[in-house]
Every structure is written in C-alpha cells, then in structure tokens.
Write an enzyme that holds these catalytic residues in place. Structure first.
Site, PDB file in Angstrom:
ATOM      1  N   ARG A  11       0.782  -1.452   0.117  1.00 57.31           N
ATOM      2  CA  ARG A  11      -0.525  -0.375  -0.128  1.00 57.31           C
ATOM      3  C   ARG A  11       0.801   1.185   0.087  1.00 57.31           C
ATOM      4  O   ARG A  11       0.112   2.740  -0.846  1.00 57.31           O
ATOM      5  CB  ARG A  11      -1.089  -0.482   1.462  1.00 57.31           C
ATOM      6  CG  ARG A  11      -1.682   1.407   1.491  1.00 57.31           C
ATOM      7  CD  ARG A  11      -2.875   1.009   2.111  1.00 57.31           C
ATOM      8  NE  ARG A  11      -3.688   1.837   2.747  1.00 57.31           N
ATOM      9  CZ  ARG A  11      -4.312   2.815   3.477  1.00 57.31           C
ATOM     10  NH1 ARG A  11      -3.106   2.920   4.565  1.00 57.31           N
ATOM     11  NH2 ARG A  11      -4.918   4.109   4.021  1.00 57.31           N
TER      12      ARG A  11
ATOM     13  N   HIS B 232       0.174   4.561  -2.531  1.00 61.08           N
ATOM     14  CA  HIS B 232       0.114   5.407  -2.049  1.00 61.08           C
ATOM     15  C   HIS B 232       1.231   6.575  -2.609  1.00 61.08           C
ATOM     16  O   HIS B 232       0.989   8.014  -2.714  1.00 61.08           O
ATOM     17  CB  HIS B 232      -0.232   6.314  -0.377  1.00 61.08           C
ATOM     18  CG  HIS B 232      -0.802   5.416  -0.427  1.00 61.08           C
ATOM     19  ND1 HIS B 232      -2.024   5.880   1.221  1.00 61.08           N
ATOM     20  CD2 HIS B 232      -2.465   4.348  -0.619  1.00 61.08           C
ATOM     21  CE1 HIS B 232      -3.220   5.133   0.912  1.00 61.08           C
ATOM     22  NE2 HIS B 232      -3.694   4.344   0.174  1.00 61.08           N
TER      23      HIS B 232
ATOM     24  N   VAL C  43       0.857   9.490  -6.035  1.00 67.78           N
ATOM     25  CA  VAL C  43       0.813  11.643  -5.565  1.00 67.78           C
ATOM     26  C   VAL C  43       1.826  11.483  -6.350  1.00 67.78           C
ATOM     27  O   VAL C  43       2.838  11.767  -5.781  1.00 67.78           O
ATOM     28  CB  VAL C  43       0.794  11.600  -4.056  1.00 67.78           C
ATOM     29  CG1 VAL C  43       0.665  12.603  -3.136  1.00 67.78           C
ATOM     30  CG2 VAL C  43      -0.659  11.389  -3.422  1.00 67.78           C
TER      31      VAL C  43
ATOM     32  N   GLY D 187       3.242  10.727  -9.480  1.00 64.79           N
ATOM     33  CA  GLY D 187       3.950   9.546  -9.733  1.00 64.79           C
ATOM     34  C   GLY D 187       4.870   9.056  -8.494  1.00 64.79           C
ATOM     35  O   GLY D 187       5.349   9.119  -7.296  1.00 64.79           O
TER      36      GLY D 187
ATOM     37  N   ASP E 201       7.963   8.856  -6.797  1.00 64.50           N
ATOM     38  CA  ASP E 201       9.157   9.516  -6.702  1.00 64.50           C
ATOM     39  C   ASP E 201       9.327   9.537  -5.341  1.00 64.50           C
ATOM     40  O   ASP E 201      10.195  10.393  -4.419  1.00 64.50           O
ATOM     41  CB  ASP E 201       8.783  10.615  -7.142  1.00 64.50           C
ATOM     42  CG  ASP E 201       7.777  11.592  -6.159  1.00 64.50           C
ATOM     43  OD1 ASP E 201       6.767  10.547  -5.280  1.00 64.50           O
ATOM     44  OD2 ASP E 201       7.326  12.927  -6.226  1.00 64.50           O
TER      45      ASP E 201
ATOM     46  N   ASN F 290      -3.833   8.785   4.786  1.00 59.81           N
ATOM     47  CA  ASN F 290      -2.077   8.355   5.650  1.00 59.81           C
ATOM     48  C   ASN F 290      -2.318   8.241   6.778  1.00 59.81           C
ATOM     49  O   ASN F 290      -1.408   7.507   7.700  1.00 59.81           O
ATOM     50  CB  ASN F 290      -0.510   8.619   4.956  1.00 59.81           C
ATOM     51  CG  ASN F 290      -0.954   8.518   2.942  1.00 59.81           C
ATOM     52  OD1 ASN F 290      -1.358   7.718   3.053  1.00 59.81           O
ATOM     53  ND2 ASN F 290      -0.276   9.632   2.107  1.00 59.81           N
TER      54      ASN F 290
ATOM     55  N   PRO G  89      -7.606   7.417  -3.851  1.00 59.12           N
ATOM     56  CA  PRO G  89      -9.418   6.668  -3.932  1.00 59.12           C
ATOM     57  C   PRO G  89      -9.171   6.975  -1.898  1.00 59.12           C
ATOM     58  O   PRO G  89      -8.623   6.104  -1.328  1.00 59.12           O
ATOM     59  CB  PRO G  89      -8.364   5.757  -4.839  1.00 59.12           C
ATOM     60  CG  PRO G  89      -7.896   5.111  -5.117  1.00 59.12           C
ATOM     61  CD  PRO G  89      -6.615   6.200  -4.228  1.00 59.12           C
TER      62      PRO G  89
ATOM     63  N   HIS H  60      -5.956  -6.152  -2.156  1.00 61.01           N
ATOM     64  CA  HIS H  60      -6.626  -6.480  -1.392  1.00 61.01           C
ATOM     65  C   HIS H  60      -7.191  -8.070  -1.000  1.00 61.01           C
ATOM     66  O   HIS H  60      -8.103  -8.404   0.739  1.00 61.01           O
ATOM     67  CB  HIS H  60      -8.546  -6.238  -0.927  1.00 61.01           C
ATOM     68  CG  HIS H  60      -8.777  -4.097  -0.982  1.00 61.01           C
ATOM     69  ND1 HIS H  60      -9.011  -3.548  -1.033  1.00 61.01           N
ATOM     70  CD2 HIS H  60      -7.119  -3.260  -0.504  1.00 61.01           C
ATOM     71  CE1 HIS H  60      -8.636  -1.973  -1.191  1.00 61.01           C
ATOM     72  NE2 HIS H  60      -7.262  -2.238  -0.603  1.00 61.01           N
TER      73      HIS H  60
ATOM     74  N   ASP I 152      -9.986  -9.487   2.838  1.00 60.38           N
ATOM     75  CA  ASP I 152     -10.219 -10.719   2.672  1.00 60.38           C
ATOM     76  C   ASP I 152     -10.565 -11.585   3.472  1.00 60.38           C
ATOM     77  O   ASP I 152      -9.411 -12.867   4.339  1.00 60.38           O
ATOM     78  CB  ASP I 152      -9.129 -11.060   1.958  1.00 60.38           C
ATOM     79  CG  ASP I 152      -9.126 -12.487   1.704  1.00 60.38           C
ATOM     80  OD1 ASP I 152      -9.865 -13.350   1.395  1.00 60.38           O
ATOM     81  OD2 ASP I 152      -8.553 -13.453   0.453  1.00 60.38           O
TER      82      ASP I 152
END
Length: 287
Positions: free
Chosen positions: A23, A27, A31, A33, A35, A55, A124, A154, A207
């Site tokens: 994740r 994340h 945002v 790209g 980087d 976050n 998202p 997920h 899951d």
C-alpha cells in the site's frame, strides 16, 4: 538479496506488514508519480504526505524501508533510490505472501518534495463511488481493468472499522445495513465493529478467507457479496468490472498475470530519471 531479506525479516515479525508495504508503494505512485514522496517527513518548505487524511494513523512500514535503505547504502552507497527500494519491496511483499513476481524496471530517482494537499486530493477513498475511483486511476494512465486488478491487492491486509462501518449500520443514510452485504459476514463484522466510536480503529481482514495469502480469494468473496469495503463490492455493480471479477474468481493464473502487468504500469507512473531528482541518503529527508 538485501531487499528480499529485509522484507522476510519484517514479515516474520508481522505478516500484516506485507499489505502495508504494498500500500505504501501505491500511495507513493498515486501522488505526483512514483518519486518516494510518501516517505518524506515534513520539511520547512513543504508539508509531507504522512499526515494527509488517507495516510494519517494508517500507512505504516516506514521503519522497514529505512532499515533496508541503510543496508543498501552500506553495500552500494548513493546508488539505489528510496523509490526503487519501495518498488522492489512491494513486489517482494507480494511474492513472500504467495503471489507471483513480475519484472521491475530500475533507475527511478527520488523527488525533492511532497504534498499533503495532493495526497488528500489524489488518493482514492473506499467511500467514494467507482466512477470517482476510476477517474483517479485514469489521471495516472490506468484504466478500469487496472482498477479491478489492483483492487485484488486487498487479498491481503486489514482495514480499520471506520472505513466500512456505515455498511454495517447506516448505509448511505438509510439507517439500515448495506442490503448487498452477505448476512453472516454482516453479523460477524458487527461483533468486531460495534456501532461506537471506540471501535473505529479496530481491524478486520479485507479477505476474510485467506487474509495473509496472496491469491484470488478476494474475487471469490466479491462474487458471494462478501467484499469488505464499499469500493470493493462496487466492482460487481458495474457490468464491465463485474465481468473481470468473475474471470479472476475462476482463473487464478489470469489474475496473477494481469496483476503483474498492472503493477508494472503502476510502478512507472511519473518517474524521475536521468539528472532529475536525486538519490536520497535517508528516505525521510531530502539530501
């Protein structure tokens, strides 16, 4: 090998860390790209992304990346960027959880800034409709298929109760639970996440079948209305995405192949190469 071992050590200590590291990469890339911006602490000239709403008290694993970076620096100083490490770590987390590897290009450079505002706007949310999520993917060059495939991440990890609680008690202001949610799952989730604020940060597996194994059970759950997040279950509500969900629930190798392809696309969003950016010495701060 250093990254492989670093991830292994982290997972031995905490299996949930696999999902957290995957994740973290997502994340980062969504945002501005891939980087390494998600790894930066607040600096005097910008607010970092660690405290952005998606976050805060949620993304984790920074210490795993820092430890691996230290080892990599010892072996080959000023050569491997934090963002390349994070990209390789994401793949390793999947592989060590039972998933298949995919080819990862290297040579990304670390960005010089981060943006709390961009993280708030571009990541998202599990509470927004599929069309909004799809639009955020499209702005990064990813399509509906990528939405469905990458949601399959997920198959590992946990979510905090506040991210899905309205499905259990007051779906879209109706005062009733989400009618599409499987009734036995509903009752078990209600016992984990009672309707009080004190349960907001309690954890439930994304899951429920195989929460620490990277497989296609996520899609099987969706087919039986047992997705955890609204944004998961919403994939069965649109005919285009529902067809893919059905295929992935039946064909695990198809899912593995497509997941690798979408992860490769994800890892190439907005990358910095050549002389742009830098190779950070420490991932939390710009040199």
């Amino acid at each position: 090998m250093i990254i492989k071992f670093g991830v292994w050590a982290a997972l031995k200590n905490d299996t949930r860390m696999a999902a957290s590291l995957l994740r973290l990469h997502f994340h980062d890339c969504f945002v501005n790209g891939c980087d390494g911006s998600v790894l930066l602490d607040d600096m005097k000239d910008f607010k970092g992304e660690k405290n952005a709403l998606p976050n805060r008290n949620s993304v984790r694993g920074f210490e795993v990346i820092d430890k691996i970076k230290e080892e990599v620096e010892r072996a080959c100083p000023a050569t491997v960027s934090c963002v390349d490490i994070l990209t390789l770590v994401a793949r390793e987390a999947v592989v060590q959880s039972g998933g298949f590897p995919w080819p990862v290009l290297l040579g990304r450079r670390d960005g010089l800034t981060a943006s709390e505002k961009a993280a708030n706007e571009q990541l998202p949310s599990p509470l927004e409709p599929l069309e909004n999520i799809t639009a955020k993917f499209a702005s990064n060059g990813l399509d509906l298929k990528d939405v469905v495939v990458l949601s399959g991440a997920h198959t590992i990890g946990f979510a905090q109760c506040f991210t899905f609680k309205r499905r259990l008690f007051d779906f879209k202001g109706s005062g009733n639970p989400d009618p599409t949610l499987d009734s036995s799952l509903l009752s078990s989730l209600r016992s984990t996440c009672p309707n009080t604020d004190s349960s907001n940060s309690k954890l439930s597996p994304l899951d429920s079948a195989t929460s620490s194994t990277f497989d296609n059970a996520y899609y099987k759950n969706l087919v039986t209305n047992s997705g955890l997040l609204e944004s998961d279950q919403a994939l069965t509500g649109d005919p285009r995405s529902a067809g893919l969900v059905s295929s992935y629930s039946k064909y695990p190798f198809l899912f593995s192949k497509d997941f690798g392809e979408s992860m490769a696309k994800l890892g190439n969003i907005g990358v910095l190469t050549g002389q742009v950016g830098q190779i950070r010495k420490k991932c939390g701060s710009v040199n």
